[in-house]
Design an enzyme around this catalytic site. Structure first.
Site, mmCIF file in Angstrom:
data_model
loop_
_atom_site.group_PDB
_atom_site.id
_atom_site.type_symbol
_atom_site.label_atom_id
_atom_site.label_comp_id
_atom_site.label_asym_id
_atom_site.label_seq_id
_atom_site.Cartn_x
_atom_site.Cartn_y
_atom_site.Cartn_z
ATOM 1 N N SER A 117 -9.508 -1.016 7.234
ATOM 2 C CA SER A 117 -8.986 -0.543 5.874
ATOM 3 C C SER A 117 -8.561 -1.977 5.049
ATOM 4 C CB SER A 117 -8.069 0.648 5.924
ATOM 5 O OG SER A 117 -8.804 1.651 6.058
ATOM 6 N N LYS A 166 0.782 -1.070 -0.031
ATOM 7 C CA LYS A 166 0.004 -0.012 -0.102
ATOM 8 C C LYS A 166 0.787 1.355 0.010
ATOM 9 C CE LYS A 166 -4.153 1.907 2.717
ATOM 10 N NZ LYS A 166 -4.889 1.647 3.988
ATOM 11 N N SER A 180 -9.679 1.347 2.838
ATOM 12 C CA SER A 180 -8.888 2.167 2.215
ATOM 13 C C SER A 180 -8.037 1.672 1.270
ATOM 14 C CB SER A 180 -8.226 3.455 2.705
ATOM 15 O OG SER A 180 -7.364 2.811 3.895
#
Lengths: 482, 468
Positions: free
Chosen positions: A176, A77, A152
């Site tokens: 997330s 990420k 996310s």
């Protein structure tokens, strides 16, 4: 060569000589080239991956000692620092920020000979649950590209689900990792707070967030956790782990275990019919596996979302304050510069969700309002923690749907921030209480995935994996249509 | 009644590294921004790593100031925007939710008056803004983060001072105490800073910030009292506010900007777990704590019969007391103490002089011994000290090189004195009539021998030759 290999099978294939690391990486890069236009999982793809693959192949040939990942492509990420790479947090504010060091979780993967194949998309600074707040455009759900992938860590989930890599690292502040795992049909683990170092993870709400693996299988999740977990001298909040091999006894089963079904998360109005049905099916499955399921209550759960947004906004307001355009950022006209207007100018490139939370974060802990908002949120947090600690005296696991609803279409929810926030209803409790939680792909309804969330007591990831593994073995899910 | 309270910031300059990273606590030797790392420059993703030695030093200070020390301490974020603050929050301590600062409710005596310490907290120093090179046309401000993250203790007193004189005495006592503890070098530029709050009878509290030195602090407090009293006399309301000390004009001026208004959104810094201050750690720190200044002074007086004012100078100055401790023996303690306070003091009165001095403790004992054995005179001792400070040479080397051996040979001196008497006939005659004027002739002999003549033998020979 099948790119849809699990991490463990990949290692076996490399050891057997079925293909070389370079061949696999080459094919992976081709796949990214083919599908990433459609799903936009990556913000950046590594340009040294092939070279690194070649090096590992040569070391394999000369019988050198090789780390346990054998050159496996893993994505990260884009809120984790990797030395020399641009690390954007999907924000325009950091579009030129080159990380001067590599964070611990990533460097542990690299130490074990993983190849970091690229940096994945997210909601700006990890605030959101659909990737619609990425400053670089959203990622798309590989199961149906009209739908959001969750967030996310949406890019990470998509990259695994769309076979663009074997595993990914996400971060989870309020769901997330688990939310996009559920939406994209991958396994997502939010470890116990303190089990995985946050060094190199760009903070959003540092008191509750953790890095965790996003993988195809529960075993892969344990395999990655073996590498990234444990005490780190660069993060004072990390602790020594009690289990050194989470794969050991992962197939022990859950016969005789007690499972609490959290009624606030399972029987609320917000849970869709499809999700409700899937959850009921999973409860029957757990019982068939020999566990005793029982409905139970965590009374503070209805207040958890409000407490979560109050606490995370407070911390975000502080953690993001450094983006003041003094040390890094972008040029803007200093004409008419004046101290008090400086900050609003410096922050004008932040997106709408981050701006919303920065404003909230300036308000809820401020003198005169802290008692009404921030301190009350802390009280909810400690009450919820007491409740869940009490529950784990009786139950081995607590379960619920990971997300009350299935993936939604782009733009469907974005105009209504409060209903958006309520999608976090089932996931924030694990963050506020520090407990480990995992989302396991369980059903597919109308071509879209549904995941089941299992929580366990702190540092009981080994037990958590046993339950998740047992559940996973009972499902037979379709292949991603991409 | 005038009430004055102080907030003193003291850098823990004796620590090797900063409060949350391994960069040097001593930032002064570096080029701008060359003593920084991802942690102290607030690079995204970095986390503070608490320096345990800083906690120990702060604990020692809290104990020396007779504070209560909690079992657990915590750190808080003080959020505000300023370009010298890399993270735009400062990691500090707070007592808002129970006592979590390193020290509370202490006290210290000055001149038989007790000054109460409200709180001691451990925190990080910000960086520095440099306005050098800025002109009216190009308004440039440079930022140097070398200092960012330097460990500081903030010591907050109750408003127990009644006049600027007490403030000055307190600051001297405190700075001697901190130096004696081995936690700080208050003489270093910027190592100790203080803010003051001042109110007069029936008035409100006014804070004064931006005071560069302790000397200016006394002036600023004095100015502020006068300002408030004159407003009061003219029946003008005194406003509760923060004022800045204007170093150039030597006055305080109102700081109008909003930046000073305290909306700091304090909350717990969860990147740093709570720290247990274990009682065995405290016990251990107590046993290794240096002897305090007043007990040192007491010991010098009672054990060696050193005069109180001499003992005071020795005990309060860490440099002198260390020299004394290392050089003296049971017998020569008093002589060494006097040598330090009469001859040495003027030679090493500044930090720069001390830093470049090559003087060793053994030099002092050699000197005192040579004086006692009449190998050198008391007068030449000062010259020799100067030489020792400059070269680090031992007494024997210096004597060999510069011929400072005392002339105590009777015949040699007698010859010299005869010459002097021949040239100073008038003075000799006067001395015969008024024996108290003989010192003039002794002086002439000293001049001729460059101070090497033994003064007692000289006097004897002179008296003999003059028949008095």
């Amino acid at each position: 060569m099948d790119l849809r290999l699990s991490a463990l099978n990949y290692v076996t294939s490399i050891k057997n000589g079925d293909f070389t690391v370079e061949e696999f990486i080459e094919k992976t890069l081709e796949r990214i080239k083919d599908v990433d236009e459609k799903v936009h999982a990556f913000l950046q793809v590594s340009d040294t991956a092939l070279e690194n693959a070649n090096k590992i192949d040569r070391r394999i040939k000369s019988n050198d000692k090789i780390g346990k990942f054998y050159g496996m492509p893993i994505s990260v990420k884009d809120n984790m620092c990797v030395e020399g790479t641009i690390t954007t947090c999907a924000s325009k504010v950091l579009e030129n920020f080159i990380a001067p060091y590599t964070g611990t979780a990533v460097s542990r993967l690299e130490f074990d000979d993983a190849i970091i194949i690229g940096k994945t998309n997210l909601d700006e600074f990890a605030m959101g649950l659909s990737t619609e707040f990425s400053a670089y455009g959203p990622s798309r759900n590989p199961w149906n590209t009209d739908f959001v992938p969750g967030g996310s860590s949406g890019g990470s989930a998509v990259s695994v689900s769309a076979n663009e890599c074997i595993a990914s690292l996400g971060s989870d502040t309020g769901g997330s990792i688990r939310n996009p795992a559920s939406f994209c049909s991958v396994v997502g683990l939010k470890p116990t707070y303190g089990l995985v170092s946050r060094y190199g993870l760009i903070s959003y709400a540092n008191s509750i967030e953790q890095i965790g693996p996003m993988t195809r299988t529960v075993e892969d999740s344990a395999f990655l956790l073996n590498s990234i977990s444990g005490v780190d001298s660069n993060d004072n909040t990390t602790v020594e782990k009690s289990h050194h091999d989470y794969l050991q006894n992962i197939d022990a089963g859950i016969s005789g275990k007690t499972i609490g079904i959290v009624s606030e998360m399972t029987n609320s109005d917000g849970v869709s019919t499809e999700v409700m049905n899937a959850t009921n099916n999973s409860i029957k499955t757990f019982e068939k596996l020999g566990a005793n399921c029982e409905e139970m209550s965590l009374g503070s759960v209805p207040y958890a979302v409000a407490a979560y947004y109050t606490i995370t906004s407070t911390e975000a307001g502080s953690n993001l304050a450094r983006y003041d355009n003094i040390r890094y950022g972008y040029d803007f006209d200093s004409e008419g510069f004046e101290f008090n207007s400086y900050i609003s100018k410096a922050r004008k490139k932040l997106g709408p969700e981050v701006t919303r939370r920065m404003i909230l974060g300036g308000f809820v802990p401020s003198a005169g309002y802290a008692g009404k908002y921030f301190l009350k949120a802390l009280k909810v947090k400690s009450k919820l923690t007491a409740e869940i600690n009490n529950a784990f005296k009786k139950f081995d696991f607590l379960i619920s749907p990971t997300v009350p609803i299935q993936p939604f279409k782009f733009g469907e929810k974005i105009e209504d921030p409060v209903s958006f926030m309520l999608i976090d209803f089932n996931t924030v409790t694990a963050n506020l209480t520090g407990k480990p939680a995992i989302s396991v792909p369980y059903e597919n309804s109308n071509g879209l995935p549904i995941g089941i969330q299992i929580m366990a007591n702190s540092f009981e990831e080994n037990k958590l994996f046993q339950a998740a593994y047992a559940l996973e073995k009972t499902v037979d899910l379709p292949e991603v249509p991409l | 009644m005038v009430k004055i309270g102080l907030e003193i910031h003291c850098q823990l300059t004796k620590l090797k590294s900063k409060l949350f990273c391994s960069c040097k606590a001593d930032y002064r030797e570096f080029e701008p921004n060359m003593n920084i790392c991802p942690i102290c420059s607030g690079i995204p993703g970095s986390l503070p790593l608490l320096n345990q030695n800083a906690v120990e030093k702060a604990t020692t200070i809290a104990m020396a100031l007779n504070c209560e020390i909690p079992e657990k301490i915590a750190f808080f974020r003080k959020n505000y925007f300023y370009p010298d603050l890399p993270k735009n929050f400062q990691i500090t301590q707070l007592n808002a939710y129970g006592d979590t600062s390193i020290g509370s409710r202490g006290k210290i005596s000055i001149n038989n008056k007790e000054i109460r310490i409200r709180r001691i907290q451990l925190e990080e120093d910000p960086g520095r803004l440099i306005y050098e090179g800025a002109t009216e046309r190009t308004k440039i401000t440079l930022v140097d983060y070398n200092r960012a993250g330097t460990p500081l203790v903030e010591i907050v007193t109750e408003p127990d001072f009644e006049n600027p004189g007490e403030v000055r005495i307190f600051l001297n006592v405190l700075s001697d105490l901190l130096e004696n503890l081995g936690v700080s070098d208050p003489g270093l530029e910027g190592a100790m800073r203080a803010d003051a709050n001042v109110s007069i009878e029936g008035g409100v509290k006014v804070e004064i910030k931006n005071i560069g030195s302790f000397h200016d602090l006394e002036k600023a407090v004095h100015f502020e009292i006068t300002r408030q009293q004159s407003l009061h006399e003219r029946k003008i309301e005194i406003i509760q506010e923060t004022r800045h000390w204007d170093d150039r004009r030597k006055i305080t001026v109102s700081s109008r900007s909003k930046e000073e208004e305290g909306e700091y959104r304090y909350f717990l810094e969860s990147d740093i777990p709570w720290v247990n201050i274990r009682s065995d750690t405290k016990d251990q720190l107590k046993t290794t704590m240096p002897e305090n200044i007043s007990s040192k002074k007491e010991r010098y007086i009672s054990k060696y019969n050193i005069a109180p004012q001499v003992a005071d100078i020795l005990a309060s100055d860490k440099y002198y007391s260390e020299l004394f401790e290392k050089s003296h023996s049971e017998n020569d303690a008093k002589d060494i103490a006097n040598l330090i306070t009469t001859d040495l003091m003027g030679l090493v009165d500044t930090r720069e002089k001390r830093d470049s001095s090559k003087l060793l403790a053994t030099h002092l004992s050699e000197l005192v011994d040579a004086i006692a054995k009449k190998r050198i005179t008391r007068t030449s001792a000062k010259d020799i000290l100067q030489d020792m400070i400059k070269t680090g040479n031992s007494l024997s080397v210096i004597l060999e090189k510069s011929d400072l051996n005392q002339i105590s040979n009777h015949d040699e001196l007698s010859k010299i004195i005869s010459d002097v008497l021949l040239n100073e006939e008038n003075a000799a005659n006067e001395a015969r009539l008024k024996p108290e004027t003989i010192n003039f002739l002794v002086g002439k002999v000293m001049q001729k021998t460059k101070g090497k003549a033994d003064p007692i033998i000289t006097l004897e020979i002179l008296k003999e030759k003059l028949g008095i």
